[in-house]
Design a protein around this motif. Structure first.
Motif, PDB file in Angstrom:
ATOM      1  N   LEU A  65       0.859  -1.184   0.000  1.00 41.00           N
ATOM      2  CA  LEU A  65       0.000   0.000   0.000  1.00 41.00           C
ATOM      3  C   LEU A  65       0.894   1.232   0.000  1.00 41.00           C
ATOM      4  O   LEU A  65       0.898   2.020   0.941  1.00 41.00           O
ATOM      5  N   ASN A  66       1.654   1.402  -1.071  1.00 37.36           N
ATOM      6  CA  ASN A  66       2.683   2.427  -1.079  1.00 37.36           C
ATOM      7  C   ASN A  66       2.142   3.852  -0.978  1.00 37.36           C
ATOM      8  O   ASN A  66       2.847   4.751  -0.552  1.00 37.36           O
ATOM      9  N   ASP A  67       0.911   4.079  -1.388  1.00 38.86           N
ATOM     10  CA  ASP A  67       0.355   5.426  -1.367  1.00 38.86           C
ATOM     11  C   ASP A  67      -0.572   5.663  -0.187  1.00 38.86           C
ATOM     12  O   ASP A  67      -1.324   6.633  -0.169  1.00 38.86           O
ATOM     13  N   CYS A  68      -0.535   4.767   0.785  1.00 42.46           N
ATOM     14  CA  CYS A  68      -1.446   4.854   1.922  1.00 42.46           C
ATOM     15  C   CYS A  68      -0.693   4.866   3.244  1.00 42.46           C
ATOM     16  O   CYS A  68       0.472   4.479   3.313  1.00 42.46           O
ATOM     17  N   SER A  69      -1.388   5.303   4.264  1.00 41.96           N
ATOM     18  CA  SER A  69      -0.904   5.173   5.632  1.00 41.96           C
ATOM     19  C   SER A  69      -1.998   4.522   6.472  1.00 41.96           C
ATOM     20  O   SER A  69      -3.185   4.623   6.148  1.00 41.96           O
ATOM     21  N   ILE A  70      -1.566   3.856   7.530  1.00 42.08           N
ATOM     22  CA  ILE A  70      -2.501   3.281   8.493  1.00 42.08           C
ATOM     23  C   ILE A  70      -2.111   3.774   9.879  1.00 42.08           C
ATOM     24  O   ILE A  70      -0.939   3.711  10.268  1.00 42.08           O
ATOM     25  N   ILE A  71      -3.085   4.285  10.603  1.00 43.32           N
ATOM     26  CA  ILE A  71      -2.886   4.692  11.988  1.00 43.32           C
ATOM     27  C   ILE A  71      -3.745   3.777  12.840  1.00 43.32           C
ATOM     28  O   ILE A  71      -4.946   3.657  12.611  1.00 43.32           O
ATOM     29  N   GLU A  72      -3.129   3.095  13.792  1.00 35.17           N
ATOM     30  CA  GLU A  72      -3.877   2.102  14.565  1.00 35.17           C
ATOM     31  C   GLU A  72      -3.635   2.256  16.061  1.00 35.17           C
ATOM     32  O   GLU A  72      -2.561   2.679  16.501  1.00 35.17           O
ATOM     33  N   ALA A  73      -4.644   1.930  16.832  1.00 36.87           N
ATOM     34  CA  ALA A  73      -4.565   1.962  18.288  1.00 36.87           C
ATOM     35  C   ALA A  73      -5.073   0.635  18.820  1.00 36.87           C
ATOM     36  O   ALA A  73      -6.042   0.075  18.303  1.00 36.87           O
ATOM     37  N   THR A  74      -4.420   0.133  19.859  1.00 32.27           N
ATOM     38  CA  THR A  74      -4.820  -1.119  20.501  1.00 32.27           C
ATOM     39  C   THR A  74      -5.612  -0.794  21.762  1.00 32.27           C
ATOM     40  O   THR A  74      -5.202   0.056  22.549  1.00 32.27           O
ATOM     41  N   PHE A  75      -6.762  -1.424  21.935  1.00 28.66           N
ATOM     42  CA  PHE A  75      -7.502  -1.210  23.181  1.00 28.66           C
ATOM     43  C   PHE A  75      -7.458  -2.471  24.022  1.00 28.66           C
ATOM     44  O   PHE A  75      -7.518  -3.583  23.512  1.00 28.66           O
ATOM     45  N   ARG A  76      -7.318  -2.254  25.325  1.00 31.03           N
ATOM     46  CA  ARG A  76      -7.083  -3.335  26.269  1.00 31.03           C
ATOM     47  C   ARG A  76      -8.072  -3.273  27.414  1.00 31.03           C
ATOM     48  O   ARG A  76      -8.634  -2.229  27.721  1.00 31.03           O
ATOM     49  N   GLY A  77      -8.240  -4.411  28.072  1.00 28.40           N
ATOM     50  CA  GLY A  77      -9.040  -4.496  29.280  1.00 28.40           C
ATOM     51  C   GLY A  77      -8.533  -5.634  30.139  1.00 28.40           C
ATOM     52  O   GLY A  77      -8.270  -6.727  29.629  1.00 28.40           O
ATOM     53  N   ASN A  78      -8.331  -5.366  31.410  1.00 32.46           N
ATOM     54  CA  ASN A  78      -7.807  -6.384  32.330  1.00 32.46           C
ATOM     55  C   ASN A  78      -6.499  -6.978  31.816  1.00 32.46           C
ATOM     56  O   ASN A  78      -6.274  -8.197  31.844  1.00 32.46           O
ATOM     57  N   ASP A  79      -5.629  -6.087  31.296  1.00 34.01           N
ATOM     58  CA  ASP A  79      -4.294  -6.479  30.814  1.00 34.01           C
ATOM     59  C   ASP A  79      -4.350  -7.427  29.619  1.00 34.01           C
ATOM     60  O   ASP A  79      -3.365  -8.096  29.306  1.00 34.01           O
ATOM     61  N   GLU A  80      -5.479  -7.467  28.922  1.00 34.95           N
ATOM     62  CA  GLU A  80      -5.604  -8.292  27.732  1.00 34.95           C
ATOM     63  C   GLU A  80      -5.912  -7.415  26.529  1.00 34.95           C
ATOM     64  O   GLU A  80      -6.619  -6.417  26.642  1.00 34.95           O
ATOM     65  N   LEU A  91      -7.962  -6.482  23.595  1.00 39.68           N
ATOM     66  CA  LEU A  91      -9.340  -6.741  23.172  1.00 39.68           C
ATOM     67  C   LEU A  91      -9.516  -6.532  21.673  1.00 39.68           C
ATOM     68  O   LEU A  91     -10.414  -7.099  21.066  1.00 39.68           O
ATOM     69  N   GLY A  92      -8.660  -5.702  21.089  1.00 42.66           N
ATOM     70  CA  GLY A  92      -8.770  -5.479  19.655  1.00 42.66           C
ATOM     71  C   GLY A  92      -7.994  -4.253  19.222  1.00 42.66           C
ATOM     72  O   GLY A  92      -7.231  -3.671  19.999  1.00 42.66           O
ATOM     73  N   LYS A  93      -8.202  -3.860  17.966  1.00 48.38           N
ATOM     74  CA  LYS A  93      -7.527  -2.701  17.401  1.00 48.38           C
ATOM     75  C   LYS A  93      -8.526  -1.846  16.644  1.00 48.38           C
ATOM     76  O   LYS A  93      -9.488  -2.348  16.060  1.00 48.38           O
ATOM     77  N   ILE A  94      -8.268  -0.539  16.670  1.00 53.30           N
ATOM     78  CA  ILE A  94      -9.002   0.411  15.833  1.00 53.30           C
ATOM     79  C   ILE A  94      -7.980   1.027  14.894  1.00 53.30           C
ATOM     80  O   ILE A  94      -6.918   1.478  15.340  1.00 53.30           O
ATOM     81  N   ALA A  95      -8.283   1.068  13.599  1.00 53.35           N
ATOM     82  CA  ALA A  95      -7.330   1.608  12.638  1.00 53.35           C
ATOM     83  C   ALA A  95      -8.037   2.469  11.607  1.00 53.35           C
ATOM     84  O   ALA A  95      -9.191   2.221  11.257  1.00 53.35           O
ATOM     85  N   VAL A  96      -7.309   3.493  11.143  1.00 59.04           N
ATOM     86  CA  VAL A  96      -7.797   4.349  10.065  1.00 59.04           C
ATOM     87  C   VAL A  96      -6.826   4.208   8.903  1.00 59.04           C
ATOM     88  O   VAL A  96      -5.609   4.350   9.074  1.00 59.04           O
ATOM     89  N   LEU A  97      -7.358   3.917   7.728  1.00 59.97           N
ATOM     90  CA  LEU A  97      -6.550   3.748   6.515  1.00 59.97           C
ATOM     91  C   LEU A  97      -6.936   4.833   5.525  1.00 59.97           C
ATOM     92  O   LEU A  97      -8.118   5.062   5.265  1.00 59.97           O
ATOM     93  N   GLY A  98      -5.926   5.490   4.983  1.00 61.37           N
ATOM     94  CA  GLY A  98      -6.185   6.531   3.995  1.00 61.37           C
ATOM     95  C   GLY A  98      -4.917   6.852   3.234  1.00 61.37           C
ATOM     96  O   GLY A  98      -3.898   6.168   3.367  1.00 61.37           O
TER      97      GLY A  98
END
Length: 345
Positions: free
Chosen positions: A290-305, A307-314
């Motif tokens: 994806l040479n013309d794109c960027s991805i910004i991602e954040a990991t969300f956690r609960g009880n030290d585990e 839980l998933g990721k939220i990412a924006v691609l553009g």
């Protein structure tokens, strides 16, 4: 060669202007719009140096310059300050938080839609299927002579299924007796805690046939071993200048339609999971190009585990400061929303 303060300020101005205009930036534009205390000629010379150093690029059809992937990386790592969330964005998030959602799927799908509206880019939410969910009951349904469908229902409203390869001499009624016994032993147990060791404790109480029992466990485990993907804002890309090229848009849409490629876009690095927000720019994406794109991602956690990721691609020309601020804010609220959801159950 390190960038001195003046070069950094000029690079910062070029990137900010290009993010807003999507047009190559010239020295006169920077001199007119940004109070840098130097002449347009000096800015032009500094921009030429930044190009030689690889931080800027000059499209052959334009006298202006655009940021390179290296320029964006320096900007993100050294110059950027996450933006404060605007009143409009706060209003959207409050509406999202106050919206009554009946199940976990709605929470994540709503998150993807809200973020795509705020960022005008594709939003990806990847979540563990378990997320603190507890087993409610297990049931079998017939499929054919050799197979049945195992339904696993959680207290969150999630319904997962898995193919169960049954012996020829075992019918669905017998399997549902097994399901009732498993439900009696495991109801109320968090899904992530249903392990082989736990099941072994109940085996003698549930069924004498070890193979039948093990097959049931494999089906149960398989139903929840993958993560769920939620996506929003794909059509937003058609409004972005970089993707008005049909071939380029088709290539990106093709990737977004393939589930495994979308999973490959996001980081699996445990060390990066410790960072508040991770930014991948241009050809840093691997193995998906994806040479013309960027991805910004954040990991969300609960009880030290995790839980998933939220990412924006553009496009690489995205509003990094705004999006990083949004993701950092949103991931904390995701944890709160999930906690409130489970408390209400």
């Amino acid at each position: 060669m390190e960038l001195n303060e003046r070069k950094q300020r000029i690079l910062n101005a070029v990137i900010q202007d290009y993010i807003m205009s999507a047009e190559p930036v010239g020295s006169r534009t920077i001199a007119r719009k940004y109070d840098l205390g130097v002449s347009a000629a000096t800015i032009r010379n500094e921009m030429f140096d930044l190009e030689l150093m690889g931080y800027l690029e000059q499209p052959h059809t334009s006298a202006g310059r655009t940021p390179s992937a290296k320029g964006y990386r320096f900007y993100v790592d050294c110059l950027l300050q996450p933006s404060e969330i605007t009143k409009d964005d706060r209003r959207l998030i409050r509406a999202w938080l106050n919206d009554k959602m009946d199940d976990v799927d709605q929470i994540f799908q709503s998150t993807a839609k809200v973020l795509s509206k705020m960022t005008h880019n594709v939003t990806l939410v990847i979540a563990s299927r378990q997320l603190g969910a507890k087993l409610k009951y297990i049931r079998f349904m017939p499929l054919d002579d050799r197979r049945a469908i195992m339904l696993i229902v959680a207290d969150t409203g999630q319904v997962e299924n898995s193919i169960y390869n049954k012996p020829v001499d075992v019918d669905v009624d017998e399997l549902n007796i097994l399901a009732e016994k498993l439900t009696y032993c495991l109801a109320g147990t968090p899904l992530e805690k249903i392990t082989t060791d736990l099941l072994d404790r109940f085996r003698n109480d549930v069924v004498g046939d070890l193979d039948l029992y093990r097959t049931a466990f494999r089906s149960l485990h398989r139903a929840f071993r993958k993560q769920q993907l939620y996506q929003g804002g794909t059509m937003e890309l058609l409004n972005v200048p970089e993707f008005r090229n049909v071939d380029k848009a088709r290539s990106l849409f093709g990737i977004l339609e393939e589930r495994e490629k979308v999973f490959d876009l996001l980081s699996n690095d445990d060390e990066e999971d410790e960072n508040p927000v991770v930014v991948r720019i241009g050809d840093e994406h691997s193995p998906v190009p994806l040479n013309d794109c960027s991805i910004i991602e954040a990991t969300f956690r609960g009880n030290d585990e995790v839980l998933g990721k939220i990412a924006v691609l553009g496009p690489t020309r995205m509003e990094y400061a705004k999006i990083i601020g949004l993701l950092d804010f949103m991931k904390e609220h995701m944890i709160q929303v999930l906690a409130h959801y489970h408390d209400d159950k």
